[in-house]
Structures are given as structure tokens and as C-alpha cells.
Design a protein around this motif. Sequence first.
Motif, short mmCIF file in Angstrom:
data_model
loop_
_atom_site.label_atom_id
_atom_site.label_comp_id
_atom_site.label_asym_id
_atom_site.label_seq_id
_atom_site.Cartn_x
_atom_site.Cartn_y
_atom_site.Cartn_z
N THR A 183 0.85 -1.19 0.00
CA THR A 183 0.00 0.00 0.00
C THR A 183 0.89 1.23 0.00
O THR A 183 1.79 1.36 0.83
N GLU A 232 0.45 5.27 0.22
CA GLU A 232 -0.53 6.30 0.55
C GLU A 232 0.11 7.67 0.41
O GLU A 232 1.17 7.92 0.97
N GLU A 233 -0.53 8.51 -0.35
CA GLU A 233 -0.03 9.87 -0.51
C GLU A 233 -0.33 10.67 0.75
O GLU A 233 -1.47 10.68 1.23
N ILE A 234 0.69 11.28 1.29
CA ILE A 234 0.51 12.12 2.47
C ILE A 234 1.02 13.51 2.14
O ILE A 234 1.84 13.70 1.25
N ALA A 293 -2.82 17.44 1.49
CA ALA A 293 -3.04 16.00 1.49
C ALA A 293 -4.16 15.64 0.53
O ALA A 293 -5.26 16.16 0.62
N LYS A 294 -3.87 14.77 -0.41
CA LYS A 294 -4.86 14.36 -1.38
C LYS A 294 -5.46 13.01 -1.03
O LYS A 294 -6.51 12.66 -1.51
N GLY A 295 -4.75 12.24 -0.24
CA GLY A 295 -5.28 10.97 0.23
C GLY A 295 -5.38 9.88 -0.82
O GLY A 295 -6.10 8.91 -0.62
N ARG A 296 -4.67 10.00 -1.92
CA ARG A 296 -4.71 8.94 -2.92
C ARG A 296 -3.91 7.74 -2.44
O ARG A 296 -2.94 7.89 -1.71
N THR A 297 -4.33 6.56 -2.86
CA THR A 297 -3.60 5.35 -2.53
C THR A 297 -3.48 4.44 -3.75
O THR A 297 -4.31 4.51 -4.66
#
Length: 109
Positions: A14, A16-18, A24-28
Motif C-alpha cells: 500500500t 498512501e499519498e501524504i 493531502a490528497k489521500g490517494r492510494t
Amino acid sequence: MSTKVRKDNCYRITIEEIGLGDQAKGRTVEFELQDREDLFKIVDSLKQASGLEPSQATKVGVALRLLGPVMMGERKHPLFEDFMPHFKTFMQHLKNTVKGHKAADSRGS
């Protein structure tokens, strides 16, 4: 006659974009990986024997286990054919470095 059953290790990767605050875009990105190698053992070996900082050794270990099998499976693909000989040389050097470190440790104990 017994058939050898290949026992793969299974992982979930996983990413996760932080970001900071509102950035924060929260894309994973998440995917599963089956590998004949024990990824945690590889990372531990690299942390002990590569000479890299632990966080860098972790990144290298994971990256190699993601890239290596893809390259081996696609070795004739134009994307990899020029890089493949260099990758093989790098992997041989890395394995010798890790083995050399383990041999030195066993002599020192």
C-alpha cells in the motif's frame, strides 16, 4: 514420486499519498504480490549488510523485489533489454556484499 510445492510469500503493498495540511490528497495505490523470496528477510539483510541507512535499505529491498521479477519475466521487452545486463551485475554484487558480511559476522563470533 512427490511433487515439490512452491511456497510463495504473499504481501499487500500500500502506498498512501501524504501531505501537509490542505495539501493531502489521500490517494492510494494498493496491490498484492506473491514472491518466492521472504521480503522481510531481504530487508533485514540489507539493513545489516548493505551499508545503507535502514530506511534506504528498506526502500532498496522492496524496490528490487518489485522490479526484479517483472524484468525477469519481460527480459526481452525493449524497455528492459539494455538495462538487464547492468541489473544482473548489480544483483550479483549486492548478493556478494550481503554474503561477505554474513561470513565476516560468523568468523567474528
